[in-house]
Design a protein around this motif. Structure first.
Motif, short mmCIF file in Angstrom:
data_model
loop_
_atom_site.label_atom_id
_atom_site.label_comp_id
_atom_site.label_asym_id
_atom_site.label_seq_id
_atom_site.Cartn_x
_atom_site.Cartn_y
_atom_site.Cartn_z
N TRP A 34 21.60 -51.96 -36.30
CA TRP A 34 21.11 -52.25 -34.95
C TRP A 34 19.97 -51.30 -34.57
CZ3 TRP A 34 24.36 -51.37 -29.88
CH2 TRP A 34 23.75 -52.03 -28.83
N GLN A 35 20.13 -50.02 -34.89
CA GLN A 35 19.10 -49.03 -34.58
C GLN A 35 17.82 -49.27 -35.36
OE1 GLN A 35 20.95 -45.26 -35.27
NE2 GLN A 35 22.06 -45.27 -33.33
N GLU A 40 12.19 -51.35 -35.56
CA GLU A 40 11.21 -52.35 -35.96
C GLU A 40 10.61 -53.04 -34.74
OE1 GLU A 40 11.17 -56.75 -38.07
OE2 GLU A 40 12.81 -55.38 -38.55
N ALA A 41 11.48 -53.43 -33.79
CA ALA A 41 11.02 -54.14 -32.59
C ALA A 41 10.08 -53.28 -31.75
CB ALA A 41 12.22 -54.57 -31.75
N MET A 42 10.24 -51.95 -31.80
CA MET A 42 9.39 -51.05 -31.01
C MET A 42 8.12 -50.66 -31.76
SD MET A 42 12.04 -48.48 -29.02
CE MET A 42 12.71 -47.76 -30.51
N GLY A 43 7.86 -51.31 -32.90
CA GLY A 43 6.64 -51.02 -33.64
C GLY A 43 6.73 -49.76 -34.45
N TYR A 44 7.91 -49.46 -34.95
CA TYR A 44 8.15 -48.29 -35.82
C TYR A 44 7.86 -46.96 -35.10
CZ TYR A 44 7.76 -52.25 -38.97
OH TYR A 44 7.89 -53.49 -39.55
N GLU A 45 8.16 -46.94 -33.82
CA GLU A 45 8.07 -45.73 -33.00
C GLU A 45 9.28 -45.69 -32.08
OE1 GLU A 45 5.84 -43.46 -33.33
OE2 GLU A 45 4.30 -44.48 -34.52
N VAL A 46 9.66 -44.47 -31.64
CA VAL A 46 10.72 -44.35 -30.64
C VAL A 46 10.03 -44.35 -29.27
CG1 VAL A 46 12.63 -42.97 -29.77
CG2 VAL A 46 12.20 -43.08 -32.22
N ASP A 47 10.02 -45.49 -28.65
CA ASP A 47 9.33 -45.68 -27.37
C ASP A 47 10.36 -45.83 -26.26
OD1 ASP A 47 7.75 -46.34 -25.25
OD2 ASP A 47 7.04 -48.26 -26.08
N THR A 48 10.59 -44.75 -25.50
CA THR A 48 11.63 -44.77 -24.46
C THR A 48 11.25 -45.66 -23.28
OG1 THR A 48 10.69 -42.77 -23.47
CG2 THR A 48 12.47 -42.47 -25.07
N SER A 49 9.99 -46.08 -23.20
CA SER A 49 9.59 -46.98 -22.11
C SER A 49 9.73 -48.45 -22.51
CB SER A 49 8.13 -46.71 -21.72
OG SER A 49 7.25 -47.04 -22.78
N SER A 50 10.08 -48.70 -23.75
CA SER A 50 10.22 -50.06 -24.24
C SER A 50 11.43 -50.75 -23.62
CB SER A 50 10.36 -50.06 -25.77
OG SER A 50 10.86 -51.29 -26.25
N ALA A 51 11.29 -52.02 -23.28
CA ALA A 51 12.42 -52.79 -22.75
C ALA A 51 13.55 -52.87 -23.77
CB ALA A 51 11.97 -54.20 -22.36
N PHE A 52 13.21 -52.93 -25.06
CA PHE A 52 14.22 -52.96 -26.11
C PHE A 52 15.05 -51.68 -26.10
CE2 PHE A 52 10.76 -55.60 -28.01
CZ PHE A 52 11.44 -56.80 -28.06
N TYR A 53 14.35 -50.53 -25.96
CA TYR A 53 15.05 -49.25 -25.95
C TYR A 53 15.94 -49.13 -24.71
CZ TYR A 53 15.96 -44.26 -25.91
OH TYR A 53 16.59 -43.04 -25.88
N LYS A 54 15.43 -49.54 -23.56
CA LYS A 54 16.20 -49.45 -22.32
C LYS A 54 17.48 -50.27 -22.40
CE LYS A 54 12.17 -48.61 -19.36
NZ LYS A 54 11.28 -49.19 -18.32
N GLN A 55 17.39 -51.48 -22.98
CA GLN A 55 18.58 -52.32 -23.12
C GLN A 55 19.58 -51.67 -24.07
OE1 GLN A 55 18.77 -55.49 -21.40
NE2 GLN A 55 20.93 -55.16 -21.86
N TYR A 56 19.09 -51.10 -25.15
CA TYR A 56 19.95 -50.41 -26.12
C TYR A 56 20.67 -49.23 -25.45
CZ TYR A 56 21.13 -47.18 -29.92
OH TYR A 56 21.80 -46.32 -30.74
N ARG A 57 19.92 -48.45 -24.67
CA ARG A 57 20.49 -47.29 -23.99
C ARG A 57 21.58 -47.71 -23.00
NH1 ARG A 57 16.22 -43.94 -20.66
NH2 ARG A 57 16.26 -45.89 -19.49
N LEU A 71 27.09 -41.35 -14.42
CA LEU A 71 25.99 -41.97 -15.14
C LEU A 71 24.82 -41.00 -15.26
CD1 LEU A 71 26.03 -45.48 -13.43
CD2 LEU A 71 26.77 -44.94 -15.75
N PRO A 72 24.21 -40.88 -16.45
CA PRO A 72 23.07 -39.99 -16.61
C PRO A 72 21.90 -40.43 -15.74
CG PRO A 72 23.36 -41.37 -18.56
CD PRO A 72 24.57 -41.58 -17.71
N GLN A 73 21.24 -39.47 -15.11
CA GLN A 73 20.15 -39.80 -14.19
C GLN A 73 18.98 -40.49 -14.88
OE1 GLN A 73 20.01 -39.50 -10.69
NE2 GLN A 73 22.20 -39.32 -11.16
N GLU A 74 18.78 -40.17 -16.17
CA GLU A 74 17.65 -40.80 -16.87
C GLU A 74 17.87 -42.29 -17.09
OE1 GLU A 74 20.21 -38.70 -20.05
OE2 GLU A 74 19.50 -38.29 -18.02
N LEU A 75 19.08 -42.76 -16.79
CA LEU A 75 19.37 -44.19 -16.93
C LEU A 75 18.68 -45.00 -15.84
CD1 LEU A 75 21.36 -45.87 -18.80
CD2 LEU A 75 22.90 -45.90 -16.85
N PHE A 76 18.37 -44.34 -14.71
CA PHE A 76 17.84 -45.04 -13.55
C PHE A 76 16.32 -44.96 -13.48
CE2 PHE A 76 22.15 -43.87 -12.46
CZ PHE A 76 22.65 -45.02 -11.87
#
Length: 214
Positions: A34-35, A40-57, A71-76
């Motif tokens: 899954w990771q 791959e979906a993020m273009g081979y980068e760890v992009d915390t602003s990506s919608a894919f990353y946010k959904q995963y988080r 809940l962690p504050q960075e979630l919001f």
């Protein structure tokens, strides 16, 4: 595998095939697969602003915090009414009733279109043969990341209504276990805002940090 994927711009499947030619008994567990697909979906980068990353988080938080009291504050996402700097994107969504700013376009978590009416066949009395995959339903809601003004509503409960923090108009609903979009796609977790309850405001930057509505 991540190194091979990034270096040669390969899909997860192709990198996995290469691994198994070298080590046939190798097997990637479901979580790591899954990771890697997320990578791959993020273009081979760890992009915390990506919608894919946010959904995963969001999904990982749901797994780790079943009671959801802390809940962690960075979630919001930042409440758009609490910052004055220029917009990162040019679209803001406001409550249709009182005009209170609710979220930015960057908070929308897009999803691939579901199978339409056929996805709801188990809820209908009509024969399933009447429902065809060729008939696609349109998404009538935005599924977004949690925004700061939602925090008190989300703590300690698994589902409920999302109300405007200013006028208490009903905007939508949330469910940490997930909800089904009108297009048929199941979204987990789900923070759903009905499109007919908000207005989309396009903004143009004017004189530095000030903005102008179109």
């Amino acid at each position: 595998m991540a190194f091979i994927m990034k270096t040669d711009q390969l899909t997860f499947e192709k990198a996995y095939d290469i691994l198994r030619t070298v080590k046939p008994e190798a097997k990637v567990n479901e979580g790591f697969e899954w990771q890697l697909k997320l990578y791959e979906a993020m273009g081979y980068e760890v992009d915390t602003s990506s919608a894919f990353y946010k959904q995963y988080r969001l999904q990982k938080v749901t797994e780790k915090c079943p009671k959801l009291w802390n809940l962690p504050q960075e979630l919001f996402a930042v409440d758009p009414t609490t910052i004055s700097q220029g917009l990162k994107d040019d679209i803001l969504y406001k409550c249709r009733k009182c005009r209170r700013s609710l979220f930015r376009h960057s908070s929308i978590l897009g999803h691939s279109e579901g199978s339409g009416p056929i996805a709801f066949a188990h809820k209908r009395t009509a024969p399933s043969s009447v429902l065809t995959t060729g008939s696609q339903a349109q998404c009538t809601s935005y599924f977004i990341e949690p925004v700061q003004w939602m925090e008190s509503t989300l703590l300690g409960v698994m589902d409920g209504q999302l109300l405007c923090p200013k006028c208490s108009a009903k905007l939508g609903s949330f469910n940490w276990y997930g909800e089904q979009c009108s297009c048929g796609r199941w979204i987990t977790p789900a923070f759903q805002i009905h499109k007919n309850r908000v207005d989309e405001m396009k903004m143009l930057p004017v004189l530095g940090s000030q903005t102008k509505k179109l």
